[in-house]
Design an enzyme around this catalytic site. Structure first.
Site: not given
Ligand code: C2G
Length: 128
Positions: A44, A46
């Site tokens: 993601k 992240k």
């Protein structure tokens, strides 16, 4: 027993997360949180501040949360919903429409996000 499921990274826990978890729990009797594993966060794009284990322990301390399981890929939602006999899938409405394919298996509800707070914002403000 009405089972609700939701997904997320839940890093640097804040009241936006709590608002989501509370409303999700109120839609049923049991809330499963599928928590993004550190490897999935990389997918993601992240990088969580807290490890999966720490984020899991924090979520398990929340009264609205009944169980926390790992999210390892984008494809597991169908099997999760089936395997855990889930009635309702809930996400914040930044995901509006993205998981409508689940509507053949369970209710799909997108809840309004809590304005003014995000993990990114916290990271940026703490740095100053
Ligand atoms: N959220 C919210 N209000 C905010 C911030 C987050 O309602 N101010 C909600 C998000 O919409 C999401 C949940 O809190 O439903 C968790 O947010 P994140 O940890 O940012 O989750 P995300 O990275 O969106 O992961 O497969 C789905 C993904 O794992 C979702």
């Amino acid at each position: 027993m009405k089972k609700v499921i939701t997904y997320g990274t839940y890093d640097l826990l804040h009241f936006g997360h709590i608002n989501l978890l509370r409303r999700a729990r109120e839609l049923g009797d049991y809330l499963l949180v599928v928590l993004s594993a550190d490897e999935f966060n990389a997918l993601k794009h992240k990088t969580a501040y807290h490890s999966y284990e720490d984020r899991k322990g924090i979520l398990e301390a929340i009264r609205y949360v009944d169980v926390v399981i790992p999210e390892e890929n984008w494809e597991q939602k169908r099997t999760d919903v089936h395997e855990y006999h889930v009635d309702t899938f809930v996400m914040g409405n930044d995901w509006e429409g993205k998981f409508d394919f689940l509507k053949e298996y369970c209710d799909v509800i997108y809840l309004p996000r809590t304005a003014g707070v995000s993990t990114t914002k916290i990271k940026e403000n703490v740095k100053r």
